[in-house]
Design a protein around this motif. Structure first.
Motif, PDB file in Angstrom:
ATOM      1  N   LEU A 263       0.818  -1.210   0.000  1.00 47.44           N
ATOM      2  CA  LEU A 263       0.000   0.000   0.000  1.00 47.44           C
ATOM      3  C   LEU A 263       0.852   1.261   0.000  1.00 47.44           C
ATOM      4  CD1 LEU A 263      -2.901  -0.895   2.476  1.00 47.44           C
ATOM      5  CD2 LEU A 263      -2.837  -1.081  -0.018  1.00 47.44           C
ATOM      6  N   GLU A 264       0.403   2.237  -0.814  1.00 47.86           N
ATOM      7  CA  GLU A 264       1.005   3.570  -0.818  1.00 47.86           C
ATOM      8  C   GLU A 264       0.355   4.452   0.235  1.00 47.86           C
ATOM      9  OE1 GLU A 264       3.447   5.114  -2.601  1.00 47.86           O
ATOM     10  OE2 GLU A 264       4.025   3.163  -3.399  1.00 47.86           O
ATOM     11  N   PHE A 265      -0.933   4.283   0.444  1.00 50.23           N
ATOM     12  CA  PHE A 265      -1.637   5.020   1.499  1.00 50.23           C
ATOM     13  C   PHE A 265      -2.924   4.287   1.835  1.00 50.23           C
ATOM     14  CE2 PHE A 265      -3.289   6.934  -2.431  1.00 50.23           C
ATOM     15  CZ  PHE A 265      -4.654   6.883  -2.219  1.00 50.23           C
ATOM     16  N   HIS A 266      -3.458   4.591   3.003  1.00 46.38           N
ATOM     17  CA  HIS A 266      -4.737   4.060   3.460  1.00 46.38           C
ATOM     18  C   HIS A 266      -5.374   5.111   4.348  1.00 46.38           C
ATOM     19  CE1 HIS A 266      -7.090   1.106   6.226  1.00 46.38           C
ATOM     20  NE2 HIS A 266      -7.868   1.623   5.285  1.00 46.38           N
ATOM     21  N   ARG A 267      -6.533   5.592   3.925  1.00 50.11           N
ATOM     22  CA  ARG A 267      -7.323   6.620   4.593  1.00 50.11           C
ATOM     23  C   ARG A 267      -6.870   8.012   4.142  1.00 50.11           C
ATOM     24  NH1 ARG A 267      -7.367   6.101  10.706  1.00 50.11           N
ATOM     25  NH2 ARG A 267      -9.465   6.958  10.609  1.00 50.11           N
ATOM     26  N   ILE A 268      -7.847   8.807   3.739  1.00 53.68           N
ATOM     27  CA  ILE A 268      -7.582  10.163   3.267  1.00 53.68           C
ATOM     28  C   ILE A 268      -8.574  11.127   3.921  1.00 53.68           C
ATOM     29  CG2 ILE A 268      -6.653   9.345   1.067  1.00 53.68           C
ATOM     30  CD1 ILE A 268      -9.265  10.101  -0.254  1.00 53.68           C
ATOM     31  N   ALA A 269      -8.229  12.406   3.900  1.00 51.47           N
ATOM     32  CA  ALA A 269      -9.067  13.445   4.509  1.00 51.47           C
ATOM     33  C   ALA A 269     -10.149  13.852   3.513  1.00 51.47           C
ATOM     34  CB  ALA A 269      -8.209  14.635   4.924  1.00 51.47           C
ATOM     35  N   LEU A 270     -11.110  12.961   3.319  1.00 54.51           N
ATOM     36  CA  LEU A 270     -12.132  13.157   2.295  1.00 54.51           C
ATOM     37  C   LEU A 270     -13.475  12.640   2.791  1.00 54.51           C
ATOM     38  CD1 LEU A 270     -12.681  13.931  -0.726  1.00 54.51           C
ATOM     39  CD2 LEU A 270     -12.324  11.513  -1.248  1.00 54.51           C
ATOM     40  N   ASN A 333     -17.867  23.604   6.682  1.00 54.36           N
ATOM     41  CA  ASN A 333     -17.302  22.263   6.511  1.00 54.36           C
ATOM     42  C   ASN A 333     -16.312  21.972   7.635  1.00 54.36           C
ATOM     43  OD1 ASN A 333     -17.028  19.812   5.112  1.00 54.36           O
ATOM     44  ND2 ASN A 333     -15.153  20.520   4.129  1.00 54.36           N
ATOM     45  N   GLY A 334     -15.986  20.672   7.797  1.00 52.44           N
ATOM     46  CA  GLY A 334     -15.101  20.239   8.867  1.00 52.44           C
ATOM     47  C   GLY A 334     -13.682  19.959   8.412  1.00 52.44           C
ATOM     48  N   LYS A 335     -13.073  18.931   8.988  1.00 51.77           N
ATOM     49  CA  LYS A 335     -11.651  18.656   8.820  1.00 51.77           C
ATOM     50  C   LYS A 335     -11.343  17.747   7.629  1.00 51.77           C
ATOM     51  CE  LYS A 335     -10.424  21.124  12.333  1.00 51.77           C
ATOM     52  NZ  LYS A 335      -9.687  22.392  12.095  1.00 51.77           N
ATOM     53  N   ARG A 376     -16.180  21.324  -1.206  1.00 52.25           N
ATOM     54  CA  ARG A 376     -16.009  22.102   0.017  1.00 52.25           C
ATOM     55  C   ARG A 376     -14.613  21.831   0.580  1.00 52.25           C
ATOM     56  NH1 ARG A 376     -20.417  23.273   2.753  1.00 52.25           N
ATOM     57  NH2 ARG A 376     -19.127  25.016   3.449  1.00 52.25           N
ATOM     58  N   PRO A 377     -13.706  22.796   0.541  1.00 55.92           N
ATOM     59  CA  PRO A 377     -12.371  22.578   1.114  1.00 55.92           C
ATOM     60  C   PRO A 377     -12.441  22.343   2.620  1.00 55.92           C
ATOM     61  CG  PRO A 377     -12.444  24.552  -0.261  1.00 55.92           C
ATOM     62  CD  PRO A 377     -13.857  24.123  -0.050  1.00 55.92           C
ATOM     63  N   ILE A 378     -11.343  21.840   3.157  1.00 54.82           N
ATOM     64  CA  ILE A 378     -11.236  21.655   4.610  1.00 54.82           C
ATOM     65  C   ILE A 378     -11.468  22.999   5.316  1.00 54.82           C
ATOM     66  CG2 ILE A 378      -9.611  21.108   6.485  1.00 54.82           C
ATOM     67  CD1 ILE A 378      -8.345  19.052   4.582  1.00 54.82           C
TER      68      ILE A 378
END
Length: 394
Positions: A263-270, A333-335, A376-378
């Motif tokens: 894996l390159e990544f797991h879980r994103i701020a989306l 919007n949130g985080k 919606r941006p963070i």
């Protein structure tokens, strides 16, 4: 969690343009042209009549002129001789204009009497001749890369090419996971649901030029999941659905290394789509989508489709932002960046964007009625109706 923009860069780094192949023009619609196409002839290839009427010489181009009709020319049937002063040639739309002629008088502006024609009205400003090479000339090129439209195919055919060089279509293996799933048409138990995401994703893949392979459902069992993943042999890209969260039964994330995943990544701020993962299984890129329908399809629009475009040689694969006016107020919007399902309404000076009242990621009916994503941006502040906002096609 990483930002979605960083995740997009990482998934694009996993893929590269596929090999080239030559295909008949009849099979080239929607494919990505890999090499420029050069015109082998002028278009039109001769001076052609725009109207049904009479070809004449410049000295005879005046009302009242009486001319001798020496023959006729139709589309595909050129007149072999040369036209002289005092003569006219009956000519039809698309026919080559004979040598010596420099104008065509429409038939409604003439009067015919046997082998003589009288010019009743002459427009000195219009020749009604489509000049050779007026559309394109020998050596004109259609640039690559580009996704071929119907108009592009017409242009290539007119350039006299029967085949084109294109990037190979990506083969995408789709693996849906979960004991709760049954295939459409099967009788589900009271604690099961019908697998729907695979069909939506297959349609998205094929609309983007890929070839989708829906594999058998993978149960929440390590050996069963590995068996189905082994069926992805020959695919250019593996897409899994579900099993990417942090629960005990989410084997894609809990036992990914044992399944051969790097894996390159797991879980994103989306939102929706936080559990997204990406990497490789062996040498094959893998994108692990969340199981909820909205999460799967929004992440497919943001990550899967750009991967497919890059694999087909498109240099700018990411979706392009657009602007619209907000049709109603939306809360702050949130985080996590939020891509809200919405409906676009055409209006002036900018279209109106109507965000769905519920953004629950399980709602398929909301997906079906949406054609846009409000971005919606963070930590984006509250937005009021009428404000200009950013959206993406969906």
């Amino acid at each position: 969690m990483i930002p979605h923009e960083e995740a997009q860069a990482k998934v694009l780094a996993l893929v590269s343009p596929l090999s080239l192949e030559t295909v008949p023009l009849r099979e080239a619609a929607g494919r990505v042209l890999a090499e420029p196409v050069r015109a082998e002839r002028d278009q039109p290839p001769f001076d052609a009549s725009v109207m049904d009427g009479y070809a004449i010489t410049s000295p005879d181009r005046q009302a009242g002129a009486q001319l001798r009709v020496i023959g006729e020319a139709g589309a595909g049937h050129a007149h072999a001789g040369r036209l002289s002063q005092g003569e006219a040639l009956r000519i039809f739309t698309g026919a080559p204009v004979p040598a010596g002629a420099d104008a065509v008088v429409p038939q409604e502006d003439t009067r015919r009497d046997g082998m003589q024609v009288t010019l009743i009205d002459v427009d000195p400003a219009t020749s009604y001749i489509r000049l050779r090479g007026g559309d394109f000339a020998v050596g004109t090129t259609l640039a690559a890369p580009r996704r071929l439209s119907s108009a592009d195919l017409a242009l290539i055919a007119a350039m006299n090419h029967a085949e084109v060089r294109v990037h190979r279509r990506p083969v995408v293996a789709i693996v849906a996971t979960g004991d709760e799933l049954v295939m459409p048409g099967e009788p589900p138990r009271p604690d099961q649901i019908v697998s729907a995401n695979s069909y939506a994703l297959a349609a998205m893949i094929e609309a983007e030029g890929g070839i989708a392979r829906i594999l058998p459902l993978a149960r929440d069992d390590f050996d069963a999941l590995r068996t189905v993943l082994d069926l992805t042999t020959g695919a250019d890209l593996i897409v899994t659905i579900g099993g990417a969260s942090v629960g005990d039964h989410d084997l894609m994330s809990q036992r990914g290394e044992d399944l051969g995943l790097q894996l390159e990544f797991h879980r994103i701020a989306l939102r929706p789509g936080k559990p997204l993962m990406a990497g490789r299984r062996g040498n094959v890129p893998l994108l692990g989508l969340p199981g909820n329908p909205a999460s799967a399809m929004v992440c497919a629009a943001l990550f899967l489709l750009p991967m497919l475009r890059a694999m087909q040689g498109q240099p700018d694969p990411l979706p392009r932002p657009r602007t619209a006016r907000l049709a109603r107020d939306v809360a702050a919007n949130g985080k996590r960046a939020h891509f809200m399902r919405a409906t676009l309404e055409e209006a002036e000076p900018l279209p109106l964007l109507h965000p769905a009242e519920s953004q629950d990621s399980s709602l398929i009916a909301v997906l079906s009625s949406s054609n846009a994503l409000l971005f919606r941006p963070i930590d984006d502040a509250e937005r009021k109706a009428g404000e200009t906002v950013t959206w993406f096609p969906f």
